[in-house]
Scaffold this motif. Structure first.
Motif, mmCIF file in Angstrom:
data_model
loop_
_atom_site.group_PDB
_atom_site.id
_atom_site.type_symbol
_atom_site.label_atom_id
_atom_site.label_comp_id
_atom_site.label_asym_id
_atom_site.label_seq_id
_atom_site.Cartn_x
_atom_site.Cartn_y
_atom_site.Cartn_z
ATOM 1 N N UNK A 8 0.698 -1.277 -0.074
ATOM 2 C CA UNK A 8 -0.054 -0.098 -0.128
ATOM 3 C C UNK A 8 0.779 1.104 0.045
ATOM 4 N N UNK A 9 2.089 1.207 0.714
ATOM 5 C CA UNK A 9 3.062 2.383 0.698
ATOM 6 C C UNK A 9 3.562 2.897 -0.565
ATOM 7 N N UNK A 14 2.922 5.133 -8.710
ATOM 8 C CA UNK A 14 2.452 5.080 -10.271
ATOM 9 C C UNK A 14 1.792 6.484 -10.481
ATOM 10 N N UNK A 15 2.235 6.946 -11.636
ATOM 11 C CA UNK A 15 1.567 8.367 -11.950
ATOM 12 C C UNK A 15 0.180 8.209 -11.974
ATOM 13 N N UNK A 16 -0.420 7.324 -12.565
ATOM 14 C CA UNK A 16 -1.867 7.138 -12.770
ATOM 15 C C UNK A 16 -2.538 7.154 -11.469
ATOM 16 N N UNK A 17 -2.005 6.225 -10.382
ATOM 17 C CA UNK A 17 -2.880 6.053 -9.071
ATOM 18 C C UNK A 17 -2.302 7.378 -8.276
ATOM 19 N N UNK A 82 -6.602 9.735 2.012
ATOM 20 C CA UNK A 82 -6.061 11.112 2.314
ATOM 21 C C UNK A 82 -4.897 10.977 3.140
ATOM 22 N N UNK A 83 -4.832 9.930 3.947
ATOM 23 C CA UNK A 83 -3.650 9.964 4.654
ATOM 24 C C UNK A 83 -2.225 9.385 4.004
ATOM 25 N N UNK A 84 -2.722 8.464 2.832
ATOM 26 C CA UNK A 84 -1.781 7.823 2.137
ATOM 27 C C UNK A 84 -0.992 9.011 1.479
ATOM 28 N N UNK A 86 -1.116 12.106 1.911
ATOM 29 C CA UNK A 86 -0.351 13.282 2.895
ATOM 30 C C UNK A 86 0.923 12.607 3.149
ATOM 31 N N UNK A 87 1.129 11.286 3.469
ATOM 32 C CA UNK A 87 2.405 10.626 3.520
ATOM 33 C C UNK A 87 3.313 10.535 2.591
ATOM 34 N N UNK A 88 2.677 10.573 1.275
ATOM 35 C CA UNK A 88 3.532 10.483 -0.002
ATOM 36 C C UNK A 88 4.111 11.776 -0.352
ATOM 37 N N UNK A 89 3.042 12.751 -0.105
ATOM 38 C CA UNK A 89 3.448 14.339 -0.340
ATOM 39 C C UNK A 89 4.818 14.569 0.623
#
Length: 106
Positions: A8-9, A14-17, A82-84, A86-89
């Motif tokens: 999940x992390x 991937x740019x589309x996701x 939303x959390x994922x 925020x963490x990615x960003x």
């Protein structure tokens, strides 16, 4: 031969996701067609594939309505999505800041 399962992390690598989640963060709930047009995806099947991956991970919900040829699919971002995002960003910002500090020190 099936590939290695994606953690999940790693889903937003991937740019589309990432585009699907970013669009949802910006615009809120949106129809399949709205996301398809906003991201400029060439094949509807690609959007379906990647949105199903996000739905299986619990990042979005796919709300289907209508009957026959008049079916509509809405993308609804979840708290987990939303959390994922925020963490990615935050990870991207941290990497960028390290790079900028390294360049400034050189």
């Amino acid at each position: 031969m099936p590939g290695k399962p994606i953690k999940p992390t790693e889903l937003l690598f991937h740019p589309t996701r990432l585009g699907i989640i970013a669009h949802q963060m910006r615009s809120g709930d949106a129809s399949f067609t709205e996301v398809y047009k906003a991201l400029g995806i060439k094949w509807r099947g690609a959007l379906e594939f990647h949105s199903n991956m996000l739905a299986r991970a619990g990042f979005i919900k796919l709300a289907k309505s209508g009957v026959g040829n008049r079916r509509k699919t809405m993308f609804v971002i979840t708290d987990r999505g939303r959390q994922a995002f925020a963490q990615h960003r935050a990870g991207i910002i941290a990497i960028t800041n390290i790079q900028m500090e390294t360049e400034a020190a050189a």
